[in-house]
Design a protein around this motif. Structure first.
Motif, short mmCIF file in Angstrom:
data_model
loop_
_atom_site.label_atom_id
_atom_site.label_comp_id
_atom_site.label_asym_id
_atom_site.label_seq_id
_atom_site.Cartn_x
_atom_site.Cartn_y
_atom_site.Cartn_z
N ALA A 117 42.21 41.45 49.73
CA ALA A 117 43.26 41.91 49.68
C ALA A 117 44.33 41.23 48.83
N TYR A 118 43.91 40.05 48.67
CA TYR A 118 44.58 39.12 47.80
C TYR A 118 44.31 39.48 46.27
N ASN A 119 42.98 39.57 46.03
CA ASN A 119 42.43 39.97 44.82
C ASN A 119 42.98 41.39 44.31
N LYS A 120 43.14 42.34 45.07
CA LYS A 120 43.75 43.52 44.79
C LYS A 120 45.22 43.55 44.45
N ILE A 121 45.95 42.79 45.21
CA ILE A 121 47.51 42.70 44.66
C ILE A 121 47.46 42.02 43.54
N CYS A 122 46.76 41.11 43.18
CA CYS A 122 46.68 40.48 41.82
C CYS A 122 46.22 41.26 40.88
N GLU A 123 45.35 42.02 40.94
CA GLU A 123 44.77 42.97 39.66
C GLU A 123 46.07 44.15 39.77
N GLU A 124 46.79 44.54 40.38
CA GLU A 124 47.97 45.21 40.20
C GLU A 124 49.18 44.66 39.43
N ILE A 125 49.29 43.37 39.92
CA ILE A 125 50.51 42.75 39.24
C ILE A 125 50.31 41.84 37.99
N LEU A 126 49.29 41.01 37.92
CA LEU A 126 49.28 40.11 36.97
C LEU A 126 49.05 40.65 35.38
N PRO A 127 47.82 41.78 35.54
CA PRO A 127 47.69 42.39 34.17
C PRO A 127 48.80 42.97 33.58
N ALA A 128 49.65 43.42 34.52
CA ALA A 128 51.09 44.14 33.86
C ALA A 128 51.99 43.18 33.18
N ILE A 129 52.13 41.93 33.91
CA ILE A 129 52.77 41.03 33.22
C ILE A 129 52.23 40.43 31.89
N HIS A 130 50.83 40.18 31.87
CA HIS A 130 50.22 39.98 30.75
C HIS A 130 50.50 40.88 29.54
N ALA A 131 50.24 42.23 29.72
CA ALA A 131 50.60 43.06 28.83
C ALA A 131 51.98 43.52 28.29
N ASP A 132 52.88 42.96 29.13
CA ASP A 132 54.46 43.27 28.87
C ASP A 132 54.84 42.33 27.72
N LYS A 133 55.43 42.45 26.65
CA LYS A 133 55.82 41.75 25.49
C LYS A 133 57.00 41.27 26.06
N TYR A 134 57.69 41.82 27.21
CA TYR A 134 58.91 41.09 27.57
C TYR A 134 58.98 39.69 28.27
N TYR A 135 57.59 39.47 28.55
CA TYR A 135 57.51 38.23 29.21
C TYR A 135 56.50 37.32 28.27
N PRO A 136 57.25 36.23 27.64
CA PRO A 136 56.33 35.14 26.71
C PRO A 136 55.41 34.55 27.52
N CYS A 137 54.18 35.23 27.77
CA CYS A 137 53.03 34.40 28.45
C CYS A 137 51.82 35.31 28.57
N GLU A 138 50.82 34.67 28.74
CA GLU A 138 49.59 35.29 28.72
C GLU A 138 48.57 35.09 29.81
N LEU A 139 48.02 36.00 30.19
CA LEU A 139 46.95 35.48 31.58
C LEU A 139 45.80 35.18 30.86
N VAL A 140 45.33 33.93 31.02
CA VAL A 140 44.09 33.48 30.06
C VAL A 140 42.94 33.84 31.15
N GLY A 141 42.94 33.59 32.31
CA GLY A 141 41.83 33.93 33.34
C GLY A 141 42.20 33.82 34.42
N THR A 142 41.49 34.44 35.35
CA THR A 142 41.82 34.52 36.87
C THR A 142 40.37 34.55 37.51
N TRP A 143 40.14 33.64 38.61
CA TRP A 143 38.96 33.75 39.04
C TRP A 143 38.90 33.43 40.66
N ASN A 144 37.61 33.70 41.33
CA ASN A 144 37.44 33.02 42.62
C ASN A 144 36.24 31.94 42.60
#
Length: 286
Positions: A88-115
């Protein structure tokens, strides 16, 4: 008269004996001083092997080790998840983190996410990059507090976690900047707690050593902490599988100079740890 002669001879012998004894003591004293001096020099030389001589520096270590023309800041997050909640944790991360990464409104990038696969079980690791340093980090945190979806995500995430911690990192100038890569790969995060005051020495050796570890494109990124556990170094590697990791690491010993790097850097380490990690679906590092 014979008695006087014998007495003079006896006195002469006594005087000669005393002079010889004094001379002997002088020789012994001289030798003792010489031996003491030699031992002192040897002792001082021996002690010098363990006393670190610090060269005076006029700049912060971070400025000497990073890419001066860039101001990237990294944040690494370690989330220990309740075992029954990992999916369930991985699922909500998959829904939110890529959206922040792709939105230029936020000056940040998701480099990687792992288990974590081997190491601490039921653990998630996220690595973020903030182009623009601390101001970019502050801007992102301010904007996310106003993002209702992210606020809700944090509430749900909090119910699934046992503990969490993070660190702010800078990247070593001699490592490549992490970029997305195709998979499938496994990733190894090797973390080193260094002895205080040894970061420059570590950097000097690894500036040469990284050349021995580029032949299979396994080097992903190298970082050192600025906030959190200090004098902490993280090296991130990518391999096709565990056997590829074994072969690649063994091959490094065939390069002249690698053994010297290991010999001189091991004494700088207080503690070290290794995690084998599997990228999640949301990770740009596949």
């Amino acid at each position: 008269m014979a008695t006087r002669v014998l007495q003079r001879i006896s006195n002469g012998l006594y005087l000669a004996n005393n002079m010889a004894t004094s001379a002997g003591h002088a020789v012994i004293l001289s030798r003792s001083l010489a031996i003491s001096s030699t031992r002192y020099k040897e002792d001082s030389w021996f002690k010098s092997l363990f006393v670190r001589k610090v060269d005076p520096r006029k700049d912060a270590h971070a400025n000497l080790l990073t890419k001066n023309e860039e101001s990237n800041l990294y944040k690494i997050q370690f989330h220990n998840v309740k075992p029954e909640c990992l999916d369930a944790y991985n699922k909500i991360c998959e829904e939110i983190l890529p959206a922040i990464h792709a939105d230029k409104y936020y000056p940040c990038e998701l480099v990687g996410t792992w288990n974590t696969w081997y190491g601490e079980q039921d653990q998630a690791v996220h690595l973020w990059r903030y182009r623009g340093g601390y101001p970019a980090l502050t801007e992102v945190m301010t904007k996310l507090r106003e993002n209702k979806e992210f606020v809700e995500y944090r509430k749900e995430r909090g119910k699934m976690l046992l503990s969490r911690r993070n660190q702010l990192l800078l990247e070593f100038s001699f490592w490549n900047e992490p970029v997305p890569r195709d998979g499938p790969n496994i990733y190894e995060l090797r973390s080193y707690q260094l002895r205080p005051g040894t970061m420059i020495e570590w950097g000097n050796y690894w500036a040469r050593a990284i050349g021995y570890r580029q032949h299979n494109s396994e080097a992903v990124g190298g970082f050192f902490s600025q906030i959190g556990n200090l004098y902490m170094v993280h090296h991130l590697w990518a391999y096709k599988d565990l056997q590829s990791r074994e072969n690649t690491r063994n091959a490094a010993w065939q390069h002249e100079g690698w053994d010297e790097v290991v010999y001189y850097t091991v004494p700088l380490i207080q503690h070290m740890d290794s995690r084998i990690m599997i990228p999640t679906k949301a990770s740009p590092l596949k």
